[in-house]
Design an enzyme around this catalytic site. Structure first.
Site, short mmCIF file in Angstrom:
data_model
loop_
_atom_site.label_atom_id
_atom_site.label_comp_id
_atom_site.label_asym_id
_atom_site.label_seq_id
_atom_site.Cartn_x
_atom_site.Cartn_y
_atom_site.Cartn_z
N LEU A 13 3.61 -63.87 -21.13
CA LEU A 13 3.77 -65.11 -21.90
C LEU A 13 3.73 -64.85 -23.40
O LEU A 13 4.36 -65.54 -24.19
CB LEU A 13 2.65 -66.09 -21.55
N GLU A 15 1.73 -62.05 -26.67
CA GLU A 15 0.77 -61.03 -27.06
C GLU A 15 -0.27 -61.68 -27.97
O GLU A 15 0.09 -62.29 -28.98
CB GLU A 15 1.50 -59.91 -27.80
N GLY A 16 -1.53 -61.59 -27.58
CA GLY A 16 -2.58 -62.18 -28.40
C GLY A 16 -3.30 -61.14 -29.23
O GLY A 16 -2.88 -59.99 -29.27
N TYR A 18 -6.16 -59.78 -28.72
CA TYR A 18 -6.88 -58.75 -27.96
C TYR A 18 -6.09 -58.19 -26.79
O TYR A 18 -6.56 -57.30 -26.10
CB TYR A 18 -8.22 -59.30 -27.46
N GLY A 19 -4.90 -58.68 -26.55
CA GLY A 19 -4.11 -58.14 -25.45
C GLY A 19 -3.05 -59.10 -24.97
O GLY A 19 -2.80 -60.14 -25.56
N VAL A 20 -2.44 -58.71 -23.84
CA VAL A 20 -1.29 -59.44 -23.32
C VAL A 20 -1.75 -60.66 -22.52
O VAL A 20 -2.81 -60.65 -21.90
CB VAL A 20 -0.46 -58.51 -22.41
N VAL A 21 -0.95 -61.72 -22.54
CA VAL A 21 -1.20 -62.91 -21.73
C VAL A 21 -0.08 -63.04 -20.69
O VAL A 21 1.10 -63.00 -21.04
CB VAL A 21 -1.26 -64.18 -22.60
N LYS A 36 -5.38 -63.84 -19.56
CA LYS A 36 -5.51 -63.09 -20.80
C LYS A 36 -6.18 -61.77 -20.46
O LYS A 36 -7.32 -61.76 -19.99
CB LYS A 36 -6.37 -63.91 -21.77
N ASP A 129 -11.23 -71.76 -35.62
CA ASP A 129 -9.88 -71.21 -35.73
C ASP A 129 -8.84 -72.26 -35.36
O ASP A 129 -7.87 -71.98 -34.66
CB ASP A 129 -9.75 -69.97 -34.84
P1 ADP Z 1 -3.86 -65.23 -30.34
O1 ADP Z 1 -5.03 -64.38 -29.96
O2 ADP Z 1 -2.86 -64.52 -31.22
O3 ADP Z 1 -4.23 -66.57 -30.88
P2 ADP Z 1 -3.56 -65.82 -27.55
O4 ADP Z 1 -4.16 -64.55 -26.99
O5 ADP Z 1 -4.38 -67.02 -27.51
O6 ADP Z 1 -3.02 -65.52 -29.02
O7 ADP Z 1 -2.20 -66.13 -26.80
C1 ADP Z 1 -1.04 -65.32 -26.88
C2 ADP Z 1 0.15 -66.09 -26.34
O8 ADP Z 1 -0.05 -66.36 -24.95
C3 ADP Z 1 0.31 -67.45 -26.98
O9 ADP Z 1 1.25 -67.40 -28.01
C4 ADP Z 1 0.79 -68.34 -25.86
O10 ADP Z 1 2.21 -68.39 -25.85
C5 ADP Z 1 0.32 -67.67 -24.60
N1 ADP Z 1 -0.81 -68.41 -23.99
C6 ADP Z 1 -2.12 -68.29 -24.30
N2 ADP Z 1 -2.89 -69.10 -23.55
C7 ADP Z 1 -2.04 -69.75 -22.71
C8 ADP Z 1 -2.21 -70.74 -21.68
N3 ADP Z 1 -3.42 -71.22 -21.34
N4 ADP Z 1 -1.10 -71.19 -21.04
C9 ADP Z 1 0.12 -70.73 -21.38
N5 ADP Z 1 0.34 -69.82 -22.34
C10 ADP Z 1 -0.71 -69.32 -23.01
#
Ligand code: ADP
Length: 303
Positions: A13, A15-16, A18-21, A36, A129
């Site tokens: 979905l 990349e956050g 701390y890692g891939v989602v 996550k 945040d």
């Molecule tokens: P960051 O740490 O950069 O804020 P996240 O780790 O929260 O990013 O999320 C990375 C990506 O994963 C987001 O851009 C979003 O598209 C997707 N994502 C995160 N949480 C969810 C969720 N609960 N449902 C669907 N997509 C999600």
């Protein structure tokens, strides 16, 4: 492939920090979830602590306007956090030029944001945040606060937070002045920036550095005076600024109603002690006067 004998992994979905989602199916419930994956092991210990802190906090936070943490488990040296799956986020809504946001729609998005925050603040948890891409939107149109990775108890004895936690554009002036002891007001300021962004359909205060961010704030609201904000001069990074007068707020938000402008100005109060609380903001007449907030399931969303 199946993770923990329960989750069927689908596509990535995003990349956050701390890692891939991943998107996945929970085979126990048939529910779509977002997993996550947080790298552990060789990583710095800080990541572990941050993750553990996030888990502990999130597990205690259950509210219609908070993204639910369904499960958390280690797997092959990674920590997996299972969240309810969310369709989109507020940033995508604001950015989509095909979407028209009515005053009732804006009111609804802000109300859901503040309801999620009010729940957290009641439990002495700061979000810290708040930004539009951390406000996720479910298939029923419900907005939910996500990404409590940086959140932390603020009633604990260890109250000296790092102040560089916010996406700069949403950072409160006390953080920009280096405050180490701050409170729920930082989330109110960020929510005000999001409110403004909903009205303008672009980020309101787009600073290119921390100094520039303060400059953008001062040119919008005027330089804060000592009588407006008595504690300002004691903040670690306080420096005197050349006087800038405040333009009428109305001139920056020509299309906002008087109620919207009144609430906005109370959320954008310089002195965090004088700033409106989330609970007070929810009780503001903006939310009880016409037009009433739109039903979440009737809110416009990206195609
Ligand atoms: P960051 O740490 O950069 O804020 P996240 O780790 O929260 O990013 O999320 C990375 C990506 O994963 C987001 O851009 C979003 O598209 C997707 N994502 C995160 N949480 C969810 C969720 N609960 N449902 C669907 N997509 C999600």
């Amino acid at each position: 492939k199946k993770v923990a004998d329960r989750y069927l992994k689908r596509e990535v979905l995003g990349e956050g920090t701390y890692g891939v989602v991943y998107k996945a199916i929970d085979t126990h419930t048939g529910q779509t979830v977002a997993i996550k994956k947080i790298r552990l092991g060789k990583q710095k210990e800080g990541v572990n602590f941050t993750a553990l802190r996030e888990i502990k906090l999130l597990k205690e936070l259950k509210d219609p306007n908070i993204v639910e943490l369904i499960d958390a488990f280690p797997h092959k040296g990674n920590l997996h956090l299972v969240f309810e799956f969310m369709e989109t986020d507020l940033e995508a809504v604001i950015r989509d030029r095909n979407i028209f946001l009515s005053p009732a729609d804006t009111k609804s998005y802000l109300q859901m944001t503040l309801k999620g925050l009010a729940y957290c603040h009641k439990k002495w948890v700061l979000h810290r945040d708040m930004k539009p891409n951390n406000l996720l939107i479910g298939s029923n149109g419900q907005l939910k606060l996500a990404d409590f990775g940086l959140a932390r108890m603020f009633g604990s004895p260890e109250r000296r937070f790092t102040h560089q936690v916010f996406a700069r554009w949403y950072r409160a002036p006390e953080l920009l002045f280096g405050a180490k002891h701050y409170g729920s007001g930082v989330d109110v300021w960020a929510s005000a920036c999001i409110f403004a962004e909903l009205l303008l359909r672009r980020p309101f205060l787009q600073g290119s550095s921390d100094i520039d961010q303060l400059g953008k704030i001062f040119s919008a609201f005027g330089t804060p005076t000592a009588s407006q904000w008595p504690d300002m001069v004691y903040l670690p990074d306080y420096v005197e600024y050349q006087y800038v007068p405040a333009p009428p707020l109305r001139s920056l938000f020509p299309m906002a109603t008087d109620d919207a402008l009144d609430l906005l100005s109370k959320m954008f109060t310089y002195d965090p002690k004088a700033r409106i609380s989330v609970q007070q903001a929810l009780e503001h007449r903006y939310f009880s006067s016409a037009p009433l907030p739109s039903d979440p399931d009737k809110l416009p969303r990206p195609a």
